[in-house]
Motif scaffolding. Structure first.
Motif: not given
Length: 513
Positions: A160-167, A179-180, A189-191
């Motif tokens: 999945i994309s950076k914007p998706a991970v950020l959201a 979130m896993n 971006h996860h953090l």
């Protein structure tokens, strides 16, 4: 006089031409204004990525309500997720009214359908309580306690994309769920959102690997040093592709992703189909205990259940070693789980669905007296309150979902996840397509989806007469059988008590060595 009609006709023609130019000009201006509005708004991804044209989707979707019986699939006919389930997810994410009118379109006489048993004296609002907290890893240096029922399953940065991970990160923090990371490693971006994180260790050990692909204790410690990282999950197999490692096409392996994973940019990222250092139950328990010792945090494993004899072997070995050697949790994935890319034969034909595997694992843990020690997490198309409530009734402690949260992000089930052409910007690294996914707006929807899910699972629990969802039991639900009549789940899957003779026998065998 004869010239007057001709002059009038010429004037009329001039007027018509002027009117035509005005209408065309106004139309062009109108389309231009719509284009600017669509390109700059952040509410709807399709409109932002496909200005003006994207508006037709919503018109056709609305028309489908009236014409679907003639030209389109019915509400509950589409796969992998039907229109009714997707619509609930969208409404939940948007925080709009989720009530329906006239009557349910869900058939109540089809084999396998679940029906919950309402109590004549339901739990009143003043008697209801929030979901109880559960502690994972009681034998760890840093156990993890959370009350969140519904959490975000593994979706790698890359898949999945950076914007998706950020959201997802921001939304998970707002909702109070975890979130896993998926097997692609831990990215900034996860953090970024501050959410609790479960770090998944896949067969390629991305993010915690040495140059030759072995597990790196140093990198494990670096990951564990992040306070947000609460648990580690060793992925043995995944529902959509049991027996096959993760697949990320080279076109999606950017420089950033390659650095995080520890691989080469632009090359296919294909994980081994199994851990080279985990060949049997003994190896698995050794790995779990090693990671737990190095990190000080709860460690479990994820697997789709197919052949299940190894569960007896593993649980017996745990009794021989002692309860502290057990995995802190087991994540059971369903054979109908999702993924970004997988061979069709595996996705279509391999593994058990969660309806079979969840009660099997829970009962085995009970039989060996390990149910309190090992927590159960489950996933696989559980995107609506009924699915989550069913899993809790069958004995799950937590439920995770990937595709449900993808719907919250705006996924339209375009089935383009493996092609880098996702029209909603979720599973693509095409910058033009990613522009349509605004992390701030979508984070609100992620949080709303999780909170609505928790609320409506609570509604089902209260109707069954219990004050909170984790008190749901098998006798609170029934399943429709072949003749259209239902059978209680506790008769179909009778709860298994601890086999004290078996436990004592194994314990004595160990003490006699």
């Amino acid at each position: 006089m004869a010239d007057q009609p001709v002059e009038f006709l010429l004037q009329a023609m001039q007027f018509m031409v002027a009117l035509f130019i005005f209408v065309v000009g106004a139309g062009v201006l109108y389309v231009a204004v719509l284009y600017i509005i669509d390109r700059t708004q952040t509410e709807q991804t399709i409109r932002r990525n496909y200005p003006v044209l994207g508006r037709f989707r919503y018109a056709f979707e609305h028309m489908g309500e009236f014409f679907r019986q003639y030209f389109f699939a019915m509400d509950r006919e589409e796969l992998p997720f039907n229109r009714a389930d997707r619509s609930w997810c969208y409404r939940a994410a948007k925080g709009v009214d989720s009530t329906v009118a006239f009557g349910s379109t869900r058939p109540l006489n089809q084999t396998g359908e679940v029906i919950f048993v309402n109590c004549p004296f339901p739990t009143l609002a003043e008697d209801s309580v929030p979901a109880s907290a559960v502690t994972i890893g009681t034998h760890c240096e840093k156990p993890y306690t959370t009350s969140s029922l519904f959490n975000i399953s593994g979706m790698s940065f890359g898949a999945i994309s950076k914007p998706a991970v950020l959201a997802l990160s921001q939304g998970a923090k707002a909702a109070g769920c975890w979130m896993n990371t998926g097997e692609g490693g831990l990215s900034p971006h996860h953090l970024s959102g501050g959410a609790d994180i479960v770090y998944q260790i896949g067969t390629a050990k991305y993010g915690v690997r040495t140059e030759d692909g072995a597990l790196s204790d140093e990198k494990l410690q670096q990951v564990a040093a992040h306070e947000q990282v609460k648990m580690f999950e060793i992925k043995m197999s995944q529902g959509a592709k049991p027996g096959k490692g993760g697949i990320l096409p080279g076109g999606k392996v950017t420089a950033e992703i390659a650095k995080i994973r520890g691989i080469k940019e632009g090359t296919d990222s294909i994980s081994p189909n199994g851990h080279t250092d985990i060949r049997n139950v003994t190896d698995l328990l050794d790995m779990i205990n090693h990671v737990r010792k190095v990190t000080g945090k709860p460690v479990g494993f994820k697997a789709v259940i197919g052949a299940w004899g190894y569960l007896d072997t593993m649980f017996a070995e745990i009794l021989r070693r002692g309860p502290e050697s057990a995995p802190d949790f087991i994540t059971i994935d369903s054979a109908d789980g999702g993924t970004g890319a997988a061979p069709a034969p595996l996705m279509d034909y391999m593994g058990m669905t969660i309806k079979e595997s969840l009660p099997l694992v829970v009962d085995k843990l009970n039989e060996y007296g390990l149910r309190d020690r090992v927590k159960v997490i489950t996933s696989g198309k559980l995107v609506t309150p009924a699915g989550v409530a069913w899993a809790l009734s069958m004995g799950a402690d937590f439920i995770t979902s990937a595709r449900g949260f993808m719907f919250a992000l705006g996924c339209i089930q375009a089935l383009q996840c493996n092609k880098n052409t996702c029209p909603t910007g979720i599973t693509t690294h095409n910058k033009n397509l990613q522009k349509g996914l605004d992390p701030t707006n979508k984070a609100i929807r992620v949080a709303a989806y999780q909170k609505t899910m928790t609320k409506e699972v609570g509604i089902l629990a209260h109707s069954c007469g219990v004050p909170e969802p984790r008190q749901l039991k098998r006798f609170h639900a029934r399943v429709v059988m072949e003749k259209g009549l239902s059978t209680p789940l506790d008769e179909l899957h009778p709860p298994v008590a601890t086999n004290h003779q078996l436990v004592q026998k194994i314990t004595l065998e160990q003490s006699g060595k």
